[in-house]
Design a protein around this motif. Structure first.
Motif, PDB file in Angstrom:
ATOM      1  N   GLY A 149       0.821  -1.200   0.000  1.00  0.00           N
ATOM      2  CA  GLY A 149       0.000   0.000   0.000  1.00  0.00           C
ATOM      3  C   GLY A 149       0.856   1.251   0.000  1.00  0.00           C
ATOM      4  O   GLY A 149       2.055   1.214   0.296  1.00  0.00           O
ATOM      5  N   VAL A 150       0.242   2.389  -0.321  1.00  0.00           N
ATOM      6  CA  VAL A 150       0.992   3.622  -0.511  1.00  0.00           C
ATOM      7  C   VAL A 150       0.493   4.727   0.410  1.00  0.00           C
ATOM      8  O   VAL A 150      -0.711   4.915   0.588  1.00  0.00           O
ATOM      9  N   LEU A 151       1.436   5.433   1.003  1.00  0.00           N
ATOM     10  CA  LEU A 151       1.185   6.655   1.748  1.00  0.00           C
ATOM     11  C   LEU A 151       1.652   7.807   0.877  1.00  0.00           C
ATOM     12  O   LEU A 151       2.825   7.883   0.507  1.00  0.00           O
ATOM     13  N   ALA A 152       0.738   8.707   0.526  1.00  0.00           N
ATOM     14  CA  ALA A 152       1.066   9.885  -0.272  1.00  0.00           C
ATOM     15  C   ALA A 152       0.839  11.123   0.582  1.00  0.00           C
ATOM     16  O   ALA A 152      -0.206  11.266   1.220  1.00  0.00           O
ATOM     17  N   ILE A 153       1.821  12.008   0.592  1.00  0.00           N
ATOM     18  CA  ILE A 153       1.778  13.184   1.461  1.00  0.00           C
ATOM     19  C   ILE A 153       2.037  14.439   0.637  1.00  0.00           C
ATOM     20  O   ILE A 153       3.031  14.520  -0.094  1.00  0.00           O
ATOM     21  N   TRP A 154       1.145  15.417   0.782  1.00  0.00           N
ATOM     22  CA  TRP A 154       1.277  16.721   0.116  1.00  0.00           C
ATOM     23  C   TRP A 154       1.978  17.684   1.051  1.00  0.00           C
ATOM     24  O   TRP A 154       1.719  17.705   2.255  1.00  0.00           O
ATOM     25  N   SER A 155       2.856  18.507   0.485  1.00  0.00           N
ATOM     26  CA  SER A 155       3.534  19.525   1.285  1.00  0.00           C
ATOM     27  C   SER A 155       3.747  20.776   0.454  1.00  0.00           C
ATOM     28  O   SER A 155       4.040  20.699  -0.748  1.00  0.00           O
ATOM     29  N   VAL A 156       3.619  21.914   1.103  1.00  0.00           N
ATOM     30  CA  VAL A 156       3.851  23.172   0.405  1.00  0.00           C
ATOM     31  C   VAL A 156       5.326  23.338   0.055  1.00  0.00           C
ATOM     32  O   VAL A 156       5.660  24.023  -0.917  1.00  0.00           O
ATOM     33  N   ASP A 157       6.220  22.693   0.803  1.00  0.00           N
ATOM     34  CA  ASP A 157       7.661  22.833   0.585  1.00  0.00           C
ATOM     35  C   ASP A 157       8.346  21.469   0.618  1.00  0.00           C
ATOM     36  O   ASP A 157       7.855  20.536   1.263  1.00  0.00           O
TER      37      ASP A 157
ATOM     38  N   THR B 156      12.025  13.169   4.143  1.00  0.00           N
ATOM     39  CA  THR B 156      12.293  12.021   3.266  1.00  0.00           C
ATOM     40  C   THR B 156      13.093  10.961   4.005  1.00  0.00           C
ATOM     41  O   THR B 156      12.782   9.763   3.944  1.00  0.00           O
ATOM     42  N   ALA B 157      14.114  11.395   4.721  1.00  0.00           N
ATOM     43  CA  ALA B 157      14.938  10.464   5.499  1.00  0.00           C
ATOM     44  C   ALA B 157      14.117   9.790   6.594  1.00  0.00           C
ATOM     45  O   ALA B 157      14.323   8.603   6.888  1.00  0.00           O
ATOM     46  N   ARG B 158      13.186  10.518   7.179  1.00  0.00           N
ATOM     47  CA  ARG B 158      12.335   9.944   8.223  1.00  0.00           C
ATOM     48  C   ARG B 158      11.436   8.847   7.655  1.00  0.00           C
ATOM     49  O   ARG B 158      11.219   7.812   8.285  1.00  0.00           O
ATOM     50  N   LEU B 159      10.903   9.064   6.448  1.00  0.00           N
ATOM     51  CA  LEU B 159      10.090   8.036   5.797  1.00  0.00           C
ATOM     52  C   LEU B 159      10.906   6.767   5.538  1.00  0.00           C
ATOM     53  O   LEU B 159      10.444   5.650   5.781  1.00  0.00           O
ATOM     54  N   ILE B 160      12.118   6.947   5.053  1.00  0.00           N
ATOM     55  CA  ILE B 160      12.984   5.793   4.776  1.00  0.00           C
ATOM     56  C   ILE B 160      13.297   5.050   6.071  1.00  0.00           C
ATOM     57  O   ILE B 160      13.261   3.808   6.122  1.00  0.00           O
ATOM     58  N   LYS B 161      13.586   5.792   7.125  1.00  0.00           N
ATOM     59  CA  LYS B 161      13.888   5.173   8.412  1.00  0.00           C
ATOM     60  C   LYS B 161      12.693   4.393   8.946  1.00  0.00           C
ATOM     61  O   LYS B 161      12.861   3.375   9.639  1.00  0.00           O
ATOM     62  N   ALA B 162      11.478   4.852   8.605  1.00  0.00           N
ATOM     63  CA  ALA B 162      10.266   4.159   9.048  1.00  0.00           C
ATOM     64  C   ALA B 162       9.965   2.923   8.209  1.00  0.00           C
ATOM     65  O   ALA B 162       8.977   2.220   8.474  1.00  0.00           O
ATOM     66  N   GLY B 163      10.795   2.656   7.190  1.00  0.00           N
ATOM     67  CA  GLY B 163      10.680   1.410   6.442  1.00  0.00           C
ATOM     68  C   GLY B 163      10.006   1.511   5.092  1.00  0.00           C
ATOM     69  O   GLY B 163       9.762   0.485   4.435  1.00  0.00           O
ATOM     70  N   TYR B 164       9.728   2.708   4.630  1.00  0.00           N
ATOM     71  CA  TYR B 164       9.062   2.872   3.333  1.00  0.00           C
ATOM     72  C   TYR B 164      10.071   2.923   2.193  1.00  0.00           C
ATOM     73  O   TYR B 164      11.220   3.359   2.372  1.00  0.00           O
ATOM     74  N   SER B 165       9.602   2.531   1.007  1.00  0.00           N
ATOM     75  CA  SER B 165      10.306   2.824  -0.233  1.00  0.00           C
ATOM     76  C   SER B 165       9.753   4.151  -0.737  1.00  0.00           C
ATOM     77  O   SER B 165       8.547   4.281  -0.944  1.00  0.00           O
ATOM     78  N   VAL B 166      10.612   5.143  -0.954  1.00  0.00           N
ATOM     79  CA  VAL B 166      10.154   6.526  -1.108  1.00  0.00           C
ATOM     80  C   VAL B 166      10.534   7.112  -2.464  1.00  0.00           C
ATOM     81  O   VAL B 166      11.666   6.962  -2.936  1.00  0.00           O
ATOM     82  N   GLU B 167       9.568   7.799  -3.066  1.00  0.00           N
ATOM     83  CA  GLU B 167       9.794   8.617  -4.250  1.00  0.00           C
ATOM     84  C   GLU B 167       9.239  10.008  -3.959  1.00  0.00           C
ATOM     85  O   GLU B 167       8.143  10.141  -3.403  1.00  0.00           O
ATOM     86  N   THR B 168       9.984  11.032  -4.323  1.00  0.00           N
ATOM     87  CA  THR B 168       9.525  12.416  -4.162  1.00  0.00           C
ATOM     88  C   THR B 168       9.225  13.000  -5.536  1.00  0.00           C
ATOM     89  O   THR B 168      10.053  12.916  -6.450  1.00  0.00           O
ATOM     90  N   ARG B 169       8.043  13.564  -5.672  1.00  0.00           N
ATOM     91  CA  ARG B 169       7.648  14.154  -6.935  1.00  0.00           C
ATOM     92  C   ARG B 169       7.193  15.595  -6.723  1.00  0.00           C
ATOM     93  O   ARG B 169       6.822  15.983  -5.614  1.00  0.00           O
ATOM     94  N   ILE B 170       7.209  16.358  -7.794  1.00  0.00           N
ATOM     95  CA  ILE B 170       6.793  17.760  -7.760  1.00  0.00           C
ATOM     96  C   ILE B 170       5.516  17.912  -8.586  1.00  0.00           C
ATOM     97  O   ILE B 170       5.379  17.318  -9.664  1.00  0.00           O
ATOM     98  N   ALA B 171       4.587  18.712  -8.084  1.00  0.00           N
ATOM     99  CA  ALA B 171       3.353  19.001  -8.814  1.00  0.00           C
ATOM    100  C   ALA B 171       3.109  20.499  -8.786  1.00  0.00           C
ATOM    101  O   ALA B 171       3.420  21.176  -7.800  1.00  0.00           O
ATOM    102  N   ARG B 172       2.550  21.013  -9.878  1.00  0.00           N
ATOM    103  CA  ARG B 172       2.278  22.442  -9.987  1.00  0.00           C
ATOM    104  C   ARG B 172       0.838  22.755  -9.608  1.00  0.00           C
ATOM    105  O   ARG B 172      -0.059  21.924  -9.721  1.00  0.00           O
ATOM    106  N   GLU B 173       0.624  24.009  -9.183  1.00  0.00           N
ATOM    107  CA  GLU B 173      -0.730  24.449  -8.844  1.00  0.00           C
ATOM    108  C   GLU B 173      -1.671  24.367 -10.036  1.00  0.00           C
ATOM    109  O   GLU B 173      -2.849  24.037  -9.896  1.00  0.00           O
ATOM    110  N   ARG B 174      -1.139  24.697 -11.214  1.00  0.00           N
ATOM    111  CA  ARG B 174      -1.897  24.644 -12.460  1.00  0.00           C
ATOM    112  C   ARG B 174      -1.036  23.930 -13.492  1.00  0.00           C
ATOM    113  O   ARG B 174       0.192  23.885 -13.348  1.00  0.00           O
TER     114      ARG B 174
END
Length: 225
Positions: free
Chosen positions: A178-186, A192-210
């Protein structure tokens, strides 16, 4: 705020601030009392859509998918989750502020196409953490758009969601793969390191407002092994 009319105010549980809903013609915006910047705007929701559009394909092909959306906002992430999952999926949205649910059943409803009226939608009025604590392999996807991300603005209880303990609890609440997806303004490399330490496989992506323009927001896609 030139040209805007205040439609409603709503106290934020556990905080001294209010959410304030404004309207100008067919545009809506929500702000937090005491802050100059917008919390959300009905014309700029590309990254809220992307939160679901990036996460849900990871669990595509599963039967009876169960998705949990933390934070209703203006309904855009909920609507995108409904579009991005099959007809046998259910999407539960947890919203801390009861009036936000009322706004989405009222003046904000048309912004995202009235996703609360969808028969696959379930609504939990309360803290999303209530649905995560103690759960075991319940959710195929957890989509969090809560308090602007790990560096929250209002509700200190949200800190638990982004802590090591909270991330481990969410992993336990996810089904395998299963996947945990988290939105952040910054962006936040430490998170990211905290997610990895918690045992997740992590990808960071960027999305635009428009599409192709507007502010860049960060979305973490963290998969439970």
């Amino acid at each position: 705020m030139s040209g805007y009319t205040v439609l409603s105010r709503a106290p934020i549980p556990g905080s001294s601030e209010d959410l304030i809903l404004y309207q100008r013609d067919d545009e809506f915006t929500i702000r937090i009392s005491g802050y100059v910047s917008e919390l959300m705007n009905s014309r700029m929701h590309g990254s809220e859509d992307a939160l679901a559009e990036y996460a849900c394909p990871i669990i595509a092909g599963r039967a009876g998918v169960r998705v949990l959306v933390g934070g209703l906002g203006m309904g855009f992430t909920l609507a995108a989750a409904l579009r991005s999952t099959g007809p046998d999926a259910t999407v539960t949205v947890a919203e801390l502020v009861p009036q936000v649910v009322d706004w989405n059943r009222g003046p904000l409803g048309e912004c995202a196409g009235r996703p609360l009226d969808n028969l696959r939608t379930r609504v939990h009025v309360g803290d999303v953490a209530e649905l995560l604590r103690g759960s075991r392999a319940v959710w195929d996807a957890v989509l969090l758009d809560v308090d602007n991300g790990p560096d929250g603005m209002t509700h200190k209880e949200n800190d638990w969601l982004y802590s090591h303990k909270g991330l481990k609890a969410i992993a336990a609440a996810l089904t395998p793969g299963g996947v945990l997806a988290i939105w952040s303004v910054d962006p936040d490399p430490k998170f990211t390191a905290r997610l990895i330490k918690a045992g997740y496989s992590v990808e960071t992506r960027i999305a635009r407002e428009r599409p192709g323009k507007g502010a860049k927001h960060t979305i973490w896609l963290a998969v439970r092994p």
